[in-house]
Scaffold this active site. Structure first.
Site, PDB file in Angstrom:
ATOM      1  N   GLY A 140      11.001   6.833  -8.915  1.00 40.56           N
ATOM      2  CA  GLY A 140      11.550   5.817  -9.802  1.00 40.56           C
ATOM      3  C   GLY A 140      12.944   6.029 -10.321  1.00 40.56           C
ATOM      4  CD  GLU A 198       4.207  10.109  -5.936  1.00 39.52           C
ATOM      5  OE1 GLU A 198       4.440   8.887  -6.095  1.00 39.52           O
ATOM      6  OE2 GLU A 198       3.063  10.579  -5.987  1.00 39.52           O
ATOM      7  NE  ARG A 223      15.555   2.158  -6.347  1.00 37.18           N
ATOM      8  CZ  ARG A 223      15.185   0.929  -5.995  1.00 37.18           C
ATOM      9  NH1 ARG A 223      16.025   0.153  -5.359  1.00 37.18           N
ATOM     10  NH2 ARG A 223      13.991   0.483  -6.302  1.00 37.18           N
ATOM     11  CB  CYS A 264      17.064 -21.556   9.530  1.00 38.50           C
ATOM     12  SG  CYS A 264      18.003 -21.439  11.050  1.00 38.50           S
ATOM     13  CD  GLU A 265      13.585 -18.848   4.927  1.00 36.42           C
ATOM     14  OE1 GLU A 265      13.452 -19.256   3.757  1.00 36.42           O
ATOM     15  OE2 GLU A 265      12.635 -18.604   5.681  1.00 36.42           O
TER      16      GLU A 265
HETATM   17  N1  LLP Z   1       5.692   6.689  -5.496  1.00 36.26           N
HETATM   18  C1  LLP Z   1       5.008   5.544  -5.469  1.00 36.26           C
HETATM   19  C2  LLP Z   1       3.569   5.569  -5.668  1.00 36.26           C
HETATM   20  C3  LLP Z   1       5.691   4.328  -5.253  1.00 36.26           C
HETATM   21  O1  LLP Z   1       5.009   3.191  -5.247  1.00 36.26           O
HETATM   22  C4  LLP Z   1       7.090   4.345  -5.073  1.00 36.26           C
HETATM   23  C5  LLP Z   1       7.837   3.088  -4.841  1.00 36.26           C
HETATM   24  C6  LLP Z   1       7.761   5.570  -5.084  1.00 36.26           C
HETATM   25  C7  LLP Z   1       7.034   6.736  -5.319  1.00 36.26           C
HETATM   26  C8  LLP Z   1       9.247   5.697  -4.878  1.00 36.26           C
HETATM   27  O2  LLP Z   1       9.947   5.042  -5.887  1.00 36.26           O
HETATM   28  P1  LLP Z   1      11.553   5.162  -5.984  1.00 36.26           P
HETATM   29  O3  LLP Z   1      11.911   6.599  -6.335  1.00 36.26           O
HETATM   30  O4  LLP Z   1      12.102   4.777  -4.669  1.00 36.26           O
HETATM   31  O5  LLP Z   1      11.917   4.219  -7.040  1.00 36.26           O
HETATM   32  N2  LLP Z   1      11.379  -2.340  -2.487  1.00 36.26           N
HETATM   33  C9  LLP Z   1      11.792  -2.140  -3.858  1.00 36.26           C
HETATM   34  C10 LLP Z   1      11.257  -0.856  -4.430  1.00 36.26           C
HETATM   35  C11 LLP Z   1       9.757  -0.764  -4.360  1.00 36.26           C
HETATM   36  C12 LLP Z   1       9.245   0.544  -4.847  1.00 36.26           C
HETATM   37  C13 LLP Z   1       7.824   0.689  -4.518  1.00 36.26           C
HETATM   38  N3  LLP Z   1       7.279   1.951  -4.858  1.00 36.26           N
HETATM   39  C14 LLP Z   1      13.309  -2.208  -3.928  1.00 36.26           C
HETATM   40  O6  LLP Z   1      13.938  -2.439  -2.892  1.00 36.26           O
HETATM   41  O7  LLP Z   1      13.889  -2.075  -5.005  1.00 36.26           O
END
Ligand code: LLP
Length: 422
Positions: free
Chosen positions: A242, A279, A282, A350-351
């Site tokens: 996150g 975890e 990003r 096309c959107e």
């Molecule tokens: N752990 C779990 C259980 C998750 O569901 C996620 C992301 C992460 C770790 C990694 O989170 P991060 O460090 O990347 O924030 N597609 C969206 C983001 C969806 C995140 C889903 N879960 C976007 O492009 O912003």
């Protein structure tokens, strides 16, 4: 200065490390995902140095970018992996990743995925419901093995981020409500094919403040203490991913600040013997990539100026899906900006939702190259072949060297396995 340290201007041209992006466009075509190997290493180093020898396992949230070259890099740096499907498990195993450093997250694990993960020997299953717990117990029993289990609890905290990427509130589908967690742990303790090893939460994505993490941690600590009183002792605590990145001018939460605060709280509760699992997705890859695109046409109307480019929502879904803001750089900016106009940068799909950026000031001409920044995370992994558009190639730059880590798909490959019926 751009938002990404390894994509900077040198002699008036935007580079990936030591290679001009225009060279890459010429050699490999556009649209093109370009990653910086050094950016991956630096992002990893931020977590490694923040850990300061404490018992921390960083499991890359590989849904952000699951290219094998990226996984291999993180594996070699010592990363574990946070997976959410049997497919992601297969990718980690394909690069020789260590299954004992894999946590398996996700709200809807299927039996075959559980079987594959048990066979591989993952560190734990982050279980998200009582029904999943019972299925896992059954699958493990059938396989004659014991499944390591951590419950993903939903701490009901507001991550103060976009609702689509906020996951820790009561109304989200994720996790087990924290009030019910003790009962589910007690149930798990009665099932001989399960071994309780930890507790987990993930409250959302693109978080830039430490307080939501600490609010969640407080709640988890209370739970850990209640469980200990009941004779259920955990080995690890997983606070999910996150941590946000800089898309524009965000003030960031650093891994050092986050880890120091977490361990302060754990120490205060005499819980620093627990392993801390994170975890991040990003923050390990987001600013290690750009999406390179060519301006195909300029179109001016009374209301708007459009730059129609060869990348589209199928290559980068985030703007239209989340209203996400990606910084855009002209790869070779013109010095005379008197011709500049506000452009909407849109793709050929096309959107009406096929846009990548809006109202950006540029002096553009047909054929110009643009770099859509911060496209290392949730770009290729969310790409599709909509409009029968081959997915773009992925390039990894290492100093002056460029490696094709996934070639551009061919049009023929997109329908090669389809059949017609008489
Ligand atoms: N752990 C779990 C259980 C998750 O569901 C996620 C992301 C992460 C770790 C990694 O989170 P991060 O460090 O990347 O924030 N597609 C969206 C983001 C969806 C995140 C889903 N879960 C976007 O492009 O912003």
């Amino acid at each position: 200065m751009t938002v990404a340290p390894h994509f900077q201007f040198k002699n008036g041209a935007l580079h990936a490390e030591d290679i001009p992006l225009s060279d890459l466009a010429r050699q490999f075509g556009t649209p093109l995902y370009v990653y910086s190997r050094q950016a991956l290493r630096d992002a990893w180093e931020a977590y490694r140095s923040a850990a300061q020898g404490r018992n921390v396992l960083v499991c890359f949230g590989m849904k952000a970018n699951s290219n094998l070259a990226v996984l291999n890099e993180f594996k070699n740096l010592g990363s574990g992996f946070d997976i959410v499907s049997g497919g992601e498990l297969a990718r980690v195993l394909a690069v020789g990743g260590d299954a004992s450093r894999i946590v398996f997250s996700g709200v809807g694990k299927q039996a075959w995925e559980m079987q594959a993960a048990l066979k591989a020997g993952v560190k734990c299953f982050n279980v998200e419901s009582e029904a999943e717990l019972l299925r896992l117990a059954e699958v493990a029993k059938q396989a004659g093995t014991i499944a390591p289990v951590s419950l993903r609890v939903n701490p009901d905290v507001d991550a103060q981020t976009h609702p689509y990427i906020s996951t820790g509130l009561k109304e989200n589908k994720f996790g087990i409500a924290i009030e019910s967690a003790v009962a589910v742990y007690q149930l798990a303790a009665t099932l001989p094919s399960l071994e309780i090893v930890g507790v987990d939460c993930h409250i959302g994505s693109q978080i830039t403040e430490v307080s939501p993490y600490l609010d969640a941690l407080e709640k988890l600590i209370k739970l850990i203490e209640t469980l200990a009183d009941l004779g259920i002792h955990l080995k690890h605590l997983d606070l999910g991913g996150g941590i946000g990145i800089r898309y524009t001018d965000e003030t960031l939460l650093s891994p050092t600040v986050l880890l120091d605060k977490i361990f302060q709280a754990l120490d205060a509760h005499k819980l620093s013997h627990l392993q801390l699992v994170l975890e991040p997705g990003r923050s390990l890859v987001g600013n290690a990539g750009v999406l390179l695109t060519t301006v195909e046409y300029l179109k001016h109307s009374d209301a708007k100026n459009f730059a129609i480019v060869d990348a589209a929502m199928n290559d980068l879904l985030r703007p239209t899906l989340y209203d996400a803001w990606h910084s855009v750089e002209a790869v070779v900016p013109r010095s005379n900006t008197s011709e500049s106009k506000a452009y909407d940068i849109v793709g050929p799909i096309c959107e009406s939702g096929d846009w990548l950026a809006r109202d950006r000031e540029f002096d553009l001409q047909q054929g110009d190259l643009l770099a859509i920044m911060s496209a290392g995370a949730y770009a290729f992994t969310m790409a599709s072949q909509y409009n029968t558009r081959p997915r773009a190639a992925e390039i990894m730059v290492d100093g002056v060297h460029a490696h094709v880590v996934r070639p551009r798909e061919t049009v023929e490959s997109l329908f090669a396995s389809e059949t017609v019926i008489d």
